[in-house]
Each structure stands twice: as C-alpha cells, then as structure tokens.
Write a protein that holds these residues in place. Structure first.
Motif, PDB file in Angstrom:
ATOM      1  N   GLN A  76       0.834  -1.192   0.000  1.00  0.00           N
ATOM      2  CA  GLN A  76       0.000   0.000   0.000  1.00  0.00           C
ATOM      3  C   GLN A  76       0.873   1.247   0.000  1.00  0.00           C
ATOM      4  N   TRP A  77       0.649   2.117  -0.986  1.00  0.00           N
ATOM      5  CA  TRP A  77       1.380   3.376  -1.042  1.00  0.00           C
ATOM      6  C   TRP A  77       0.968   4.274   0.121  1.00  0.00           C
ATOM      7  N   GLY A 108      -8.689   2.587 -10.465  1.00  0.00           N
ATOM      8  CA  GLY A 108      -7.697   2.887  -9.454  1.00  0.00           C
ATOM      9  C   GLY A 108      -7.959   4.257  -8.855  1.00  0.00           C
ATOM     10  N   ASP A 109      -6.888   4.968  -8.548  1.00  0.00           N
ATOM     11  CA  ASP A 109      -7.006   6.266  -7.897  1.00  0.00           C
ATOM     12  C   ASP A 109      -6.834   7.407  -8.891  1.00  0.00           C
ATOM     13  N   PHE A 110      -7.371   8.557  -8.521  1.00  0.00           N
ATOM     14  CA  PHE A 110      -7.078   9.783  -9.243  1.00  0.00           C
ATOM     15  C   PHE A 110      -5.652  10.221  -8.920  1.00  0.00           C
ATOM     16  N   SER A 111      -5.047  10.933  -9.849  1.00  0.00           N
ATOM     17  CA  SER A 111      -3.745  11.536  -9.579  1.00  0.00           C
ATOM     18  C   SER A 111      -3.913  12.630  -8.531  1.00  0.00           C
ATOM     19  N   SER A 146      -0.171  -0.302  -9.236  1.00  0.00           N
ATOM     20  CA  SER A 146      -0.714   0.955  -8.723  1.00  0.00           C
ATOM     21  C   SER A 146       0.365   2.020  -8.733  1.00  0.00           C
ATOM     22  N   LEU A 147      -0.074   3.265  -8.836  1.00  0.00           N
ATOM     23  CA  LEU A 147       0.833   4.410  -8.859  1.00  0.00           C
ATOM     24  C   LEU A 147       0.968   5.006  -7.470  1.00  0.00           C
ATOM     25  N   ASN A 169       4.898   9.406  -9.375  1.00  0.00           N
ATOM     26  CA  ASN A 169       6.277   9.266  -9.835  1.00  0.00           C
ATOM     27  C   ASN A 169       6.729   7.816  -9.959  1.00  0.00           C
ATOM     28  N   TYR A 170       6.062   6.917  -9.238  1.00  0.00           N
ATOM     29  CA  TYR A 170       6.515   5.528  -9.217  1.00  0.00           C
ATOM     30  C   TYR A 170       5.343   4.572  -9.431  1.00  0.00           C
ATOM     31  N   LEU A 171       5.671   3.438 -10.038  1.00  0.00           N
ATOM     32  CA  LEU A 171       4.682   2.391 -10.311  1.00  0.00           C
ATOM     33  C   LEU A 171       5.082   1.125  -9.576  1.00  0.00           C
ATOM     34  N   TYR A 172       4.164   0.611  -8.757  1.00  0.00           N
ATOM     35  CA  TYR A 172       4.343  -0.708  -8.147  1.00  0.00           C
ATOM     36  C   TYR A 172       3.652  -1.716  -9.057  1.00  0.00           C
TER      37      TYR A 172
END
Length: 723
Positions: A42-43, A374-377, A420-421, A426-429
């Motif tokens: 989880q980010w 997914g999520d919004f930026s 997920s971002l 900036n990063y992608l998991y």
C-alpha cells in the motif's frame, strides 16, 4: 453468475518434482505452494514509499525510494497490541497484523480490531505510537458501514439499522419487526447490478442513505435443516423467474434530527435501484433506476432533503439487457463532473458526464475493457484503471487524462498485472504473473523508466511436486468469427503415441473466466491432480463468459446454453482430432452454470462424454431467481420457447453414459429442486443417475468437506474411465 462460481485454485505447469499432489492438496495446496509475495502492499499518501506485511503477518515494513526500496520494519504486532491495550483497556490477543490497515496520511493509519464484546475502529500514529478509538460497534453488528471521518458507524442487528458515534451513543434508525422487511442489507436484488453494500454515508458524515427492502410478498422457499432429531424448515425468500419479486426503496436518514426521507423513485414497484452515489455537496443522490426487464436504465438525480426527483440525466436502452455494475466516481475539485462506466459501445469503458447529464467525452481506449478503477492523480486530472487486453488473457494498468482522453499503458509484459501508482505519480508498483512467471514485483520510475526488482519468485513446486505441462490453446467460435481461449494439461511423462482419457472441465456462464495468462493459466489444483492421475485435462471459455465485451456476451440472450455449447463443441472437435485422445473415455465436469452445461451435454449430445459430474446444476431456468434469470432469458411469460428449449427436464430420456449429480442441501442459489426434478424425470424415463448430497452445505462445498467432494469426483471418473 458471479456468486455461483466454485473456487478456482492456483496451479503450475513447469516444475519437475518428486511426487504428485495428494487429494488434500487439491483444497489446501494453494496456501502451501503459493509463490513468494509481498503481503498487502500500500502506497503511503504524501510519500514516495509503500508498506507491506512480512510473510508471517507479524510486522509492517516500509520501502522508500530514498532507501532504494530496501525493507525496514516500522511497526510490529507486539507494538500494536500494546497500543491497543492502552486504548481499549482490554487484554489484547493479536496473533497477526490487521489485514485491513489503511494509510490516512504519511503519519497515521487506521485499522479494526475485534474483542469478545466490541468491534473497534482505530487510528495509529507512527510518531507517538499511540492508538485512538474512532468508533466501536457490537460484535453482533453486521454489514458495518463507517462514515468518511470514521467517527460514526452504521450496522445491522437482524434486519434493522443502528448507529453509534464517537461518544458511544447508540441510535436505532429502524425498528421493523415484520418478517420480510429488511433495512440496509447488501443482499438487496440478490447482489446483482454491482451491489456490494446496503448503506452509504454522505460526504459530510451526517446523513445515511440505505436500502429498504420489502420481500413480504416473495414466496418462501423451504430449506430442510437436518441437525435436529425431527428435521425443521428454514424459509428463505426466493423470487423465481416470472414470479413476484421484492419491492425496494431508498431512504435518507439525517443523524442530526433523526428525520427520514424516502427518495421518490417513481415507477413500477418491481424495479432495480443501483449505482447509488452521493453528490460531493451532500445535497443530492444519484440512482440508476433499471426496469424489471433490465433493458432500460435511467440515471436519476434526487434531492436528499425532500426526496424529489430533480431530473433524469440520461437513459440507456438495449435490445438485450443493460447491466449497471459500477457507482459513479466524481472528479476531484470538479463537483459537477463524474465518471460513468458502460459497455453500450461494445466494451466496458469510462465516460465523462456533467451533473446536467451532458456527455463531455468518452475516455475509452481501443477495445480495452475497464475491469477496475484505481485512484485519481494528486491533481485530480488523471485516473488509473486495470484494463483487459489480449482477447481477455491479460490485465494491464492504464492511466487516462480526463481533460483530453489521452491514455497511456503503464505496464508492458504480457500477463496479469496488479499495479498501482504512488500518490504523486512518480513511481509504479507492478506485480504480475504469466504462464512462465510465478510472481514478479518491480517498482518503476515513471520519469526515467528505471526499474528495481523487489521480488522474482521461484517456482514453488520445484523439487517437490511432479507437475504436468500446461499449454495454451487458441480456437475459434462456432460462427467462425471470434477467437476463443483454452488450455490443455498433459499427464506427466506424456507419450503422444498412447491413448489417454479426458477430463473436460467447463463453466461457460457470464462473469466468469477460467483461462487467463497468469500463474498458471488459471488452472486449478484439481485440474492438475487429475492430469497427474493420467488424464488429459481440457478447459476453454466460450462466448457468454467474461472479459470479452458486449457482443461476446449478448449472443446468449434468451437461449442460455445454445451458443455456449456450440463453442464448446469446437473444443470437443479439437480434442478428438488429437491422436493421443481416447474419444471413448471422455469425461466432463462443471459446477453451477458449469453443472447446467455438463448436464446439457449429457442429454443434448449424449454420444460425446462417457461419464459426467454435474455440481449444483441449473436444470430449468424457471426455477432460478428473477434478477439473474430474467436478464439473460427474459421472463417465462415473455420467452416460453426459450425456457422450453433450454430446460433439461423433458430431455432426460436422451441421457446416456454415467452421470453423477452433486448438490448442497442448503443451496440458496441453485435450489435443490433443480436436481430433484431432474432425478424424477430420469426415473420416469428409466434412466439411472448417481446422486450425492452434502446436507450442511450451500452452493459450494467448502472446508474439509471439499476434500471429500474432490475425492468422490476423482474416484467416479476413475471407476468409469480408467481401463
């Protein structure tokens, strides 16, 4: 028929080991041989870092970009238990780290904990190592729904709603005592139409929207309970196709003044209410109103205070069916714009609308099917989603610019990705698997494309299990137009000069897909077990199954089983063309819709399969429930010929070969009447059928009893198909 599916288990095809699976491992093997993984990643909001649990579920570990993604423990079960003890004043027994943990911001996370008396919802501060109780509910409370600030909680006691607040005050929202009046339940419209909850808090955490279901007029259906010396009856409400269905309304409860307002969802009482979404202002509620025929949807806007209809934003109609499955998603910082999902143009994709009902733009990309959002930026200008590609075989992460529609595919390797971002984008998991990759996890920089491999799991069967080989199969539908996906599993030490018996495993119904390019091609452990016992095991996804688009599904309308069987016959032809297949020793097995398909083969194409096992089979669609059945078949009154042609009751006289039917005596989905009526038809036709009942199980046979079931199925095929 998503709720009818049996559990599909993981598998492998590449390892060479020392032994075969045991029958127990067909059920418990997925845990024993699961590929190495990072648990619950989880980010963290506002940070270039993510957390996950260790393999033993004892510690929360952090990985940061600044530390080259190396793991570091930040919180243990012991730390959390000590903080819980101080907050609750109770003796804490915490064997594992809470699996529902969620980061609120860079310093705090929330989670739940259940003691003997209470369900707690708490927040933990990483800096001061302190836990604070946000809300608590009684253990007997079901379907707990917490407000966005987590300080209020709604839950069900029986068929009624209660609320608690941060002070511990309890309020009864409903007090109905009539059997058949149900409030706030997620089991509304039998959980079709994407329904996963029955209550929704408003954005200001003051109002609760909930379903009120009146099923007093729906027929009672008896389920016999065998545990007492004299058996008793448990009645469930079961609306069969063409019969009286439940009547549902939506109510808004204001916790400030205890006032209730029923939304004026005018129209026939037997309609479906879904897509329930609060306006960001908390002043309005959006509802998808679908007619009982399920071919006409209205997206309506209601005043949350008066319940009045403000306007119908738009309508969607179809000659087959309209199936709303996803609530609206409002665009951050734009309270007058939302995302709507529909397959009206061929594939389930995103559309941007304003709150006046004007379509601003389509956000669809090629023929990619949106599987999950997914999520919004961080700036709210983009949103990510998992999309289905490669004719249903692959899943990739995409991101679309809401203002322009420009779409970028963020994952590349063929396979099934769970990605997920980070919150700043900036990063992608990226975690993925495919036919030859057990599990691989990388973190990729979006800017410079630099990747860091965090885990590349080895084959978990290597040196332990002698696995058969799985091979992808590409076929074409019966109409010659559509590619179909399949797989064939060969016995160990396969010899192409020999003749082998076949186990043909199928499902075939909607919202299910048995073949995917993952570890390992969607095969279950029972599939692999049977291959190890010397069977060629074959599976394919026909038209009507999931993740291929609108037209792929709608071909089954009003004639369930017809196009599906035509496609599966392509699979049969493929097998019969193989010199190593003994066409006189072919068996077929399926559960639920797969049980319907299995029995259909045995009576409609009785010369193909020597032996069959049908689990929880639909036999006649008039015995199935309204919501699912009428979507695909219309009602018996509207489609008498379709119901007659798809019924298997009058075809029992055509049965050949060996057929065993398995059913759960407590099945509330495909009720036992299906198989009992078919058995009676076989008796009248002078046909022998084997029948086995699991007295305490519902639609799926679970737990240790599942081992018994697989053992019975395997031995049944061995008795009749092994020379």
């Amino acid at each position: 028929m998503k709720k009818l599916l049996i559990l599909f288990l993981l598998g492998s095809s590449l390892a060479y080991g020392q032994r075969n699976f045991t029958i127990e491992e067909t059920v418990f093997g997925p845990r024993q041989f699961a590929p190495q993984n990072l648990v619950l990643p989880q980010w963290i909001p506002g940070a270039e870092a993510f957390t996950h649990l260790d393999a033993q579920y004892q510690n929360l570990e952090i990985r940061e970009a600044a530390n080259n993604w190396q793991p570091m423990r930040i919180l243990s079960v012991g730390d959390l238990a000590e903080a819980l003890k101080i907050a609750t004043g109770e003796t804490i027994k915490l064997s594992n780290f809470p699996t529902d943990y969620k980061w609120i911001n860079a310093n705090t996370l929330n989670f739940s904990y259940q003691s003997a008396q209470q369900q707690y919802y708490l927040v933990y501060d990483i800096r001061d190592k302190k836990t604070t109780i946000l809300s608590k509910t009684p253990v007997s409370g079901r379907n707990v729904e917490r407000s966005d600030d987590y300080r209020k909680a709604a839950y069900l006691i029986g068929n009624n709603i209660e609320l608690t607040d941060a002070s511990g005050k309890t309020t009864r929202v409903t007090t109905d005592k009539v059997d058949g009046l149900v409030n706030g339940s997620d089991y509304t419209h039998r959980q079709e139409f994407g329904i996963t909850k029955g209550m929704w808090w408003s954005p200001d955490n003051e109002k609760l929207l909930y379903y009120r279901k009146d099923e007093t007029m729906v027929s009672d259906y008896p389920l016999i309970q065998w545990s007492d010396r004299v058996a008793t009856v448990k009645n469930i409400r079961y609306p069969m196709a063409g019969m009286k269905s439940e009547e549902v309304s939506l109510v808004v409860y204001d916790s400030r003044n205890q006032q209730k307002t029923t939304l004026k969802t005018d129209g026939p009482k037997e309609q479906y209410l879904t897509l329930c979404t609060w306006d960001p202002s908390g002043k309005f509620v959006y509802v998808g109103v679908l007619n009982r025929g399920q071919n006409h949807l209205k997206l309506n806007k209601y005043d949350a205070t008066s319940g009045a209809l403000i306007k119908t934003l738009f309508e969607e109609e179809s000659s087959s069916w309209v199936e709303p499955l996803h609530a609206l998603r409002f665009v951050p910082n734009k309270n007058d714009q939302f995302l709507y999902q529909t397959d009206r143009d061929g594939f389930n994709q995103l559309y941007l609308y304003n709150t006046e009902g004007k379509l601003i733009r389509s956000l669809g990309y090629d023929n990619v099917i949106v599987e999950s959002l997914g999520d919004f930026s961080a700036d709210g200008k983009k949103i990510s989603y998992t999309g289905v590609t490669n004719n249903g075989l692959d899943r990739h992460l995409f991101q679309v610019d809401i203002n322009t529609g420009k779409t970028q595919q963020l994952t590349n390797e063929s396979g099934v990705h769970q990605a997920s971002l980070s919150h700043n984008g900036n990063y992608l998991y990226d975690q993925y698997s495919n036919l030859t990759t057990a599990n691989k996890i990388v973190v990729r920089s979006i800017g410079n494309k630099k990747s860091t491999t965090l885990l590349e799991a080895s084959n978990p069967f290597q040196g332990k299990i002698d696995l058969p080989t799985i091979e992808p199969v590409a076929l074409t539908s019966a109409d010659g137009k559509t590619p179909l996906n399949g797989r064939i599993i060969y016995p160990p030490n396969f010899d192409a000069t020999k003749k082998y018996p076949v186990l043909y495993y199928l499902y075939g119904g909607s919202h299910a897909q048995l073949v995917q390019n993952k570890w390992l091609y969607g095969a279950g452990y029972f599939d692999l077990y049977m291959a190890q016992q010397g069977y060629v095991v074959f599976t394919m996804d026909n038209r009507g199954s999931d993740a291929r688009g609108r037209d792929f599904t709608r071909v089954t309308h009003r004639e369930l089983g017809k196009a599906e069987m035509a496609d599966q016959l392509q699979g049969v032809a493929y097998l019969k063309n193989k010199p190593f297949v003994d066409s006189k020793r072919m068996g077929i097995f399926g559960w639920s819709f797969g049980g319907f398909m299995t029995t259909s083969f045995m009576v409609n194409q009785p010369d193909i399969f020597h032996t069959a096992v049908a689990g929880g089979p639909v036999i006649d669609w008039k015995f199935y429930e309204v919501m699912y059945g009428e979507r695909y078949m219309d009602s018996p009154q509207e489609n008498p010929e379709g119901y007659k042609s798809t019924s298997l009751l009058h075809k029992a006289k055509q049965l050949k070969g060996n057929l065993m039917i398995i059913h759960g005596a407590q099945d509330p989905v495909v009720v036992q009447q299906h198989s009992m009526e078919f058995i009676e038809a076989c008796i009248k036709a002078g046909k022998q059928v084997d029948y086995f009942l699991y007295p305490t199980h519902e639609h799926n046979v679970l737990g240790k009893d599942r081992i018994h079931m697989y053992d019975k199925i395997a031995k049944y095929f061995d008795i009749h198909l092994k020379k």
